[in-house]
Design a protein around this motif. Structure first.
Motif, PDB file in Angstrom:
ATOM      1  N   PRO A   2      24.502  -6.510  24.835  1.00  0.00           N
ATOM      2  CA  PRO A   2      23.235  -6.717  24.121  1.00  0.00           C
ATOM      3  C   PRO A   2      23.305  -6.383  22.631  1.00  0.00           C
ATOM      4  O   PRO A   2      22.698  -7.081  21.810  1.00  0.00           O
ATOM      5  CB  PRO A   2      22.267  -5.770  24.853  1.00  0.00           C
ATOM      6  N   TYR A   3      24.037  -5.333  22.292  1.00  0.00           N
ATOM      7  CA  TYR A   3      24.164  -4.984  20.873  1.00  0.00           C
ATOM      8  C   TYR A   3      24.852  -6.103  20.103  1.00  0.00           C
ATOM      9  O   TYR A   3      24.406  -6.500  19.021  1.00  0.00           O
ATOM     10  CB  TYR A   3      24.956  -3.687  20.714  1.00  0.00           C
ATOM     11  N   ARG A   4      25.947  -6.615  20.655  1.00  0.00           N
ATOM     12  CA  ARG A   4      26.695  -7.693  19.995  1.00  0.00           C
ATOM     13  C   ARG A   4      25.811  -8.925  19.816  1.00  0.00           C
ATOM     14  O   ARG A   4      25.812  -9.546  18.742  1.00  0.00           O
ATOM     15  CB  ARG A   4      27.935  -8.036  20.825  1.00  0.00           C
ATOM     16  N   LEU A   5      25.060  -9.269  20.854  1.00  0.00           N
ATOM     17  CA  LEU A   5      24.177 -10.424  20.773  1.00  0.00           C
ATOM     18  C   LEU A   5      23.114 -10.233  19.698  1.00  0.00           C
ATOM     19  O   LEU A   5      22.853 -11.145  18.895  1.00  0.00           O
ATOM     20  CB  LEU A   5      23.511 -10.664  22.131  1.00  0.00           C
ATOM     21  N   ALA A   6      22.494  -9.064  19.671  1.00  0.00           N
ATOM     22  CA  ALA A   6      21.445  -8.800  18.677  1.00  0.00           C
ATOM     23  C   ALA A   6      21.999  -8.899  17.258  1.00  0.00           C
ATOM     24  O   ALA A   6      21.373  -9.482  16.364  1.00  0.00           O
ATOM     25  CB  ALA A   6      20.835  -7.418  18.919  1.00  0.00           C
ATOM     26  N   LYS A   7      23.185  -8.336  17.041  1.00  0.00           N
ATOM     27  CA  LYS A   7      23.790  -8.386  15.712  1.00  0.00           C
ATOM     28  C   LYS A   7      24.160  -9.809  15.318  1.00  0.00           C
ATOM     29  O   LYS A   7      23.956 -10.216  14.167  1.00  0.00           O
ATOM     30  CB  LYS A   7      25.033  -7.494  15.680  1.00  0.00           C
ATOM     31  N   LEU A   8      24.704 -10.569  16.252  1.00  0.00           N
ATOM     32  CA  LEU A   8      25.074 -11.946  15.947  1.00  0.00           C
ATOM     33  C   LEU A   8      23.843 -12.794  15.631  1.00  0.00           C
ATOM     34  O   LEU A   8      23.878 -13.636  14.725  1.00  0.00           O
ATOM     35  CB  LEU A   8      25.848 -12.556  17.115  1.00  0.00           C
ATOM     36  N   LEU A   9      22.755 -12.588  16.366  1.00  0.00           N
ATOM     37  CA  LEU A   9      21.521 -13.307  16.073  1.00  0.00           C
ATOM     38  C   LEU A   9      21.005 -12.948  14.678  1.00  0.00           C
ATOM     39  O   LEU A   9      20.593 -13.820  13.902  1.00  0.00           O
ATOM     40  CB  LEU A   9      20.467 -12.991  17.124  1.00  0.00           C
ATOM     41  N   TYR A  10      21.042 -11.659  14.365  1.00  0.00           N
ATOM     42  CA  TYR A  10      20.586 -11.190  13.051  1.00  0.00           C
ATOM     43  C   TYR A  10      21.457 -11.776  11.932  1.00  0.00           C
ATOM     44  O   TYR A  10      20.945 -12.275  10.917  1.00  0.00           O
ATOM     45  CB  TYR A  10      20.608  -9.670  12.989  1.00  0.00           C
ATOM     46  N   ILE A  11      22.774 -11.719  12.100  1.00  0.00           N
ATOM     47  CA  ILE A  11      23.691 -12.204  11.066  1.00  0.00           C
ATOM     48  C   ILE A  11      23.524 -13.696  10.842  1.00  0.00           C
ATOM     49  O   ILE A  11      23.517 -14.178   9.700  1.00  0.00           O
ATOM     50  CB  ILE A  11      25.149 -11.870  11.448  1.00  0.00           C
ATOM     51  N   ASN A  12      23.367 -14.455  11.927  1.00  0.00           N
ATOM     52  CA  ASN A  12      23.181 -15.892  11.780  1.00  0.00           C
ATOM     53  C   ASN A  12      21.876 -16.220  11.061  1.00  0.00           C
ATOM     54  O   ASN A  12      21.827 -17.129  10.220  1.00  0.00           O
ATOM     55  CB  ASN A  12      23.230 -16.573  13.157  1.00  0.00           C
ATOM     56  N   LEU A  13      20.811 -15.496  11.380  1.00  0.00           N
ATOM     57  CA  LEU A  13      19.538 -15.690  10.676  1.00  0.00           C
ATOM     58  C   LEU A  13      19.681 -15.320   9.204  1.00  0.00           C
ATOM     59  O   LEU A  13      19.173 -16.015   8.319  1.00  0.00           O
ATOM     60  CB  LEU A  13      18.447 -14.848  11.336  1.00  0.00           C
ATOM     61  N   TYR A  14      20.388 -14.238   8.952  1.00  0.00           N
ATOM     62  CA  TYR A  14      20.630 -13.762   7.584  1.00  0.00           C
ATOM     63  C   TYR A  14      21.294 -14.843   6.735  1.00  0.00           C
ATOM     64  O   TYR A  14      20.872 -15.125   5.606  1.00  0.00           O
ATOM     65  CB  TYR A  14      21.505 -12.514   7.658  1.00  0.00           C
ATOM     66  N   TYR A  15      22.321 -15.507   7.295  1.00  0.00           N
ATOM     67  CA  TYR A  15      23.027 -16.534   6.529  1.00  0.00           C
ATOM     68  C   TYR A  15      22.169 -17.768   6.300  1.00  0.00           C
ATOM     69  O   TYR A  15      22.341 -18.474   5.297  1.00  0.00           O
ATOM     70  CB  TYR A  15      24.345 -16.909   7.219  1.00  0.00           C
TER      71      TYR A  15
END
Length: 297
Positions: free
Chosen positions: A246-259
């Motif tokens: 879950p942590y990895r998924l949350a971070k990846l979602l955040y990073i993709n939105l960030y870009y």
């Protein structure tokens, strides 16, 4: 201890390559060290320098019909030529500190499940009369950062600071040659999707300063698009591989939105301004020290 292959990708590094090679040859590791010099089509005396070491090194020339150039394809040729069960990388303008390889092999052999280990890196400044050093790696590295390479935080792991089991590349593949300036973080993320790893708390290599802080606005924008692609692919793999983190998924979602957000016209200008100020501030904040400040005799 098992034997190791040290892959040194190079291109026109006739003046710096000997230091890199000597830093490997002077290691106190008792196993066999296979040094693989993977050349990217050098036009200077790099080949002559490497040849002077005779059978001590294995020289891998760039094929005449090879159309790609850059660290990915060069390192991949080195991986293909390597014959030992453990692989380390060392850029030809950098060098290992004494005792590094022994510490890395000891660390990866602590647990049969480990596929990789990484250590701390120091940045070197040779513009002064005597070389000075400062931290490249962040001071505190957590197990969450070890398990989620390049997702949890920045300045955690760097190419020169890794050791891998060679079987890792059979499982996850090698460097993607269509990715430039981001090929390393792409591979580290793919490795951490399948393998456990750990952190060895020692300074393993010196990293020369590069021109990353001198990128033009166009090159910074291009770098953003490359990194966005890398993290978008990582998110797709998360679902395809059915990972349960879950942590990895949350971070990846955040990073993709960030870009996505920072490439909106107004946000992009603000980001580029902030990025430059942040780098300058960080550059001034880090103090340079003699090597003895970090590594005690």
């Amino acid at each position: 201890m098992k034997n190791v292959s040290v892959i040194i990708p190079t291109y026109n590094r006739e003046k710096l390559l000997p230091r890199a090679i000597e830093s490997v040859l002077s290691q106190d590791f008792t196993g066999e060290i296979e040094i693989v010099i993977a050349d990217d089509g050098s036009t200077d005396d790099t080949l002559k320098i490497a040849s002077a070491y005779g059978n001590t090194v294995k020289f891998v020339a760039k094929p005449a019909d090879c159309k790609t150039q850059g660290p990915s394809s060069t390192r991949n040729r080195g991986i293909k030529a390597a014959t030992q069960p453990y692989i380390l990388f060392l850029d030809s303008d950098d060098y290992f500190f004494p005792g590094h390889i022994k510490k890395m092999v000891e660390a990866i052999e602590e647990n049969a499940d480990y596929g990789y280990i990484f250590c701390r890196i120091l940045e070197i400044n040779e513009a002064t009369a005597a070389p000075t050093f400062r931290l490249w790696s962040k001071e505190k590295i957590t197990q969450r950062e070890v398990a989620n390479l390049n997702i949890a935080s920045h300045n955690v792991a760097q190419t020169n600071g890794f050791i891998f089991k060679k079987e890792v590349f059979d499982k996850v593949g090698v460097f993607h040659e269509d990715i430039y300036h981001g090929e390393d973080i792409d591979l580290w993320m793919r490795v951490s999707e399948f393998y456990k790893g750990n952190f060895s708390d020692h300074y393993g290599a010196a990293l020369r300063r590069n021109g990353a802080d001198q990128l033009t606005a166009d090159s910074k924008e291009s770098l953003l698009k490359i990194q966005q692609k890398v993290f978008r692919n990582a998110l797709k793999r998360y679902f395809r591989l059915r990972l349960n983190n879950p942590y990895r998924l949350a971070k990846l979602l955040y990073i993709n939105l960030y870009y996505v957000v920072i490439q909106l016209p107004l946000c992009k200008q603000v980001f580029l301004w902030w990025y430059e100020r942040k780098n300058k501030k960080a550059d001034l904040a880090q103090e340079w020290h003699p090597l003895s400040y970090f590594i005690k005799d």
